[in-house]
Design a protein around this motif. Sequence first.
Motif, mmCIF file in Angstrom:
data_model
loop_
_atom_site.group_PDB
_atom_site.id
_atom_site.type_symbol
_atom_site.label_atom_id
_atom_site.label_comp_id
_atom_site.label_asym_id
_atom_site.label_seq_id
_atom_site.Cartn_x
_atom_site.Cartn_y
_atom_site.Cartn_z
ATOM 1 N N ARG A 47 8.304 0.804 5.391
ATOM 2 C CA ARG A 47 8.919 0.922 6.704
ATOM 3 C C ARG A 47 9.221 -0.464 7.271
ATOM 4 O O ARG A 47 8.836 -1.478 6.699
ATOM 5 C CB ARG A 47 8.019 1.706 7.636
ATOM 6 C CG ARG A 47 6.585 1.236 7.611
ATOM 7 C CD ARG A 47 5.686 2.341 8.113
ATOM 8 N NE ARG A 47 5.781 3.506 7.255
ATOM 9 C CZ ARG A 47 5.672 4.764 7.695
ATOM 10 N NH1 ARG A 47 5.459 5.013 8.963
ATOM 11 N NH2 ARG A 47 5.768 5.779 6.867
ATOM 12 N N GLN A 48 9.889 -0.473 8.406
ATOM 13 C CA GLN A 48 10.212 -1.756 9.041
ATOM 14 C C GLN A 48 8.950 -2.486 9.463
ATOM 15 O O GLN A 48 7.889 -1.895 9.606
ATOM 16 C CB GLN A 48 11.041 -1.497 10.299
ATOM 17 C CG GLN A 48 12.470 -1.031 10.046
ATOM 18 C CD GLN A 48 13.243 -0.990 11.367
ATOM 19 O OE1 GLN A 48 13.121 -0.032 12.128
ATOM 20 N NE2 GLN A 48 13.987 -2.039 11.657
ATOM 21 N N LEU A 61 9.536 3.327 -0.090
ATOM 22 C CA LEU A 61 8.887 4.053 1.008
ATOM 23 C C LEU A 61 8.507 3.125 2.162
ATOM 24 O O LEU A 61 8.018 3.596 3.190
ATOM 25 C CB LEU A 61 7.626 4.747 0.487
ATOM 26 C CG LEU A 61 7.840 5.844 -0.561
ATOM 27 C CD1 LEU A 61 6.537 6.172 -1.266
ATOM 28 C CD2 LEU A 61 8.422 7.097 0.087
ATOM 29 N N GLN A 65 0.794 -1.157 7.414
ATOM 30 C CA GLN A 65 0.583 -0.779 8.815
ATOM 31 C C GLN A 65 -0.345 0.442 8.916
ATOM 32 O O GLN A 65 -0.120 1.362 9.689
ATOM 33 C CB GLN A 65 1.935 -0.494 9.485
ATOM 34 C CG GLN A 65 2.867 -1.709 9.503
ATOM 35 C CD GLN A 65 4.313 -1.345 9.859
ATOM 36 O OE1 GLN A 65 4.549 -0.339 10.517
ATOM 37 N NE2 GLN A 65 5.244 -2.161 9.431
ATOM 38 N N GLY A 66 -1.402 0.447 8.096
ATOM 39 C CA GLY A 66 -2.381 1.519 8.141
ATOM 40 C C GLY A 66 -2.020 2.751 7.346
ATOM 41 O O GLY A 66 -2.852 3.644 7.167
ATOM 42 N N ILE A 67 -0.785 2.841 6.861
ATOM 43 C CA ILE A 67 -0.317 4.016 6.130
ATOM 44 C C ILE A 67 -0.388 3.770 4.626
ATOM 45 O O ILE A 67 0.071 2.732 4.147
ATOM 46 C CB ILE A 67 1.159 4.329 6.477
ATOM 47 C CG1 ILE A 67 1.401 4.295 7.971
ATOM 48 C CG2 ILE A 67 1.589 5.641 5.856
ATOM 49 C CD1 ILE A 67 0.617 5.309 8.720
ATOM 50 N N LEU A 86 1.139 4.045 1.423
ATOM 51 C CA LEU A 86 2.487 4.344 0.913
ATOM 52 C C LEU A 86 2.438 4.955 -0.474
ATOM 53 O O LEU A 86 3.254 5.795 -0.810
ATOM 54 C CB LEU A 86 3.337 3.073 0.849
ATOM 55 C CG LEU A 86 3.658 2.338 2.144
ATOM 56 C CD1 LEU A 86 4.634 1.193 1.847
ATOM 57 C CD2 LEU A 86 4.248 3.275 3.183
#
Lengths: 282, 282
Positions: free
Chosen positions: B207-208, B205, B183-185, B187
């Motif tokens: 996320r949902q 790490l 999602q663009g991050i 990790l």
Amino acid sequence: MIGAESRPAALGILAGGGPLPGRVAAAAAAAGRPVFLVGLEGFAERSVLAPFPHGFVRLGAAGRILAMLRENGCRDLVLVGPVKRPSILDLRPDVEGARILARIGRAAFAGDDGLLAAVVRVLAEEGFSVLGAHEILTEAVAPGGLLGTIAPDAQAMSDIARGVAVVRALGAADVGQACVVQQGIVLALEAIEGTDAMLARAGLLARQGSGGVLVKLVKPGQDRRADLPTIGPNTVAAAAAAKLSGIAFEAGGTLLTDRDGLVRAGDAAGLFLLGIDPSKYA
Amino acid sequence: MIGAESRPAALGILAGGGPLPGRVAAAAAAAGRPVFLVGLEGFAERSVLAPFPHGFVRLGAAGRILAMLRENGCRDLVLVGPVKRPSILDLRPDVEGARILARIGRAAFAGDDGLLAAVVRVLAEEGFSVLGAHEILTEAVAPGGLLGTIAPDAQAMSDIARGVAVVRALGAADVGQACVVQQGIVLALEAIEGTDAMLARAGLLARQGSGGVLVKLVKPGQDRRADLPTIGPNTVAAAAAAKLSGIAFEAGGTLLTDRDGLVRAGDAAGLFLLGIDPSKYA
């Protein structure tokens, strides 16, 4: 408005984790300035905020955050303390939050700098003036040169130079602020796991001989009003556990959570603590 | 020398870990070429080398390695299979090893590319011609486009683009070949811990919501004759455990350890496997 002029506007503090929000509040209060802290639920620590006027709001409830700041007379605002970026599902924005999220747009889910710059821009559009924590907490800004009595050797200086090149390359891609280098080898790169988790990993990957160095810098072009790198006694403890020889941090661009405790911990563990100017490195 | 002309010179294989040294040997043997494998102690697997003429030598004993290759008629040489870079203390060079180490010089303890380029240069000076594993093992080189039946969605395509930018920035600093983006991050970033360890961390790490992607590329400017990125069924298993949505790898620059097994594992786990051309990304 005469009353407002005779007394400075309150300093709003949007508080993430760790002790720094309390340090900023104490410094402002000591200078005679009223403060109000908005603690971000799940990040801000109740014990840190307790001594000051404060409230707690979840990050997605942007409408509630802005209203609380306005109700408490805040126009200047400091963002301080780590906040893990939520997923869109965790965020659950309120009506104002959804409106702000739309204004932030894709930046919310791109690199860190993009997000922070967008948040600062939106806060300015909402009439707030965003200050850097380092502007309030001047005594916590890391100086250049050695803190404490331990100095890096030639291998450590060479590892620092390599680490500076690597962290700057990372920062240019808007990711990470830190790495660990030992004997010229990059043991670990920091993404979102945080410095302590990276140090724990580096400890498992360390090789024999001269210990590695942690290099932690401000990202090139980073807005210093948000998310300055922070080190404290816990950083020294994690670095010592990873058998590092020391820590290099950006002079003027790093917040020390507890300078005296940091220096004591570094000297006791035999770790150097060196404030550097990365622009002096090739 | 007539005999030498009627029969191709033996292919020397300097073998690190994993199954690829055996795959290279089998491909050369199938093409009618004699092979000799030098297994690096602590890295090469006995069961992989066992079907072929081979010996084991420790990495520091460079004199013994070169002698063994010459004794077995090798002039062309392939370096294949992961080798963890040793510390100077672990290396314990023999006399020839110390001489070669002096010729490699500082590159031995700087970035990966510097070391590999120096090793290839020294081997050329010693009269060997270094080939890439992908020149022998042509059917194991990753093609462009989708392997298997799962395709990336729009979020995954966007995460791949971000990952390509990040891995290229890392590669420009001569460190790492891979990262995980969700999602663009970003990790996780790979340093020396290896892709599987990075994937395990990324899983913790994550996320949902929409799952992340592993992006694994050849470093810009990397000598493809050594240390090409490799993926196999175990990479898919680690990516699935980290709840990723898929893997993007460099077409023409990645070795597949077991193409059929990889595709079966990807389809079974619901992961896309996409060969990309990073130069097509901005």
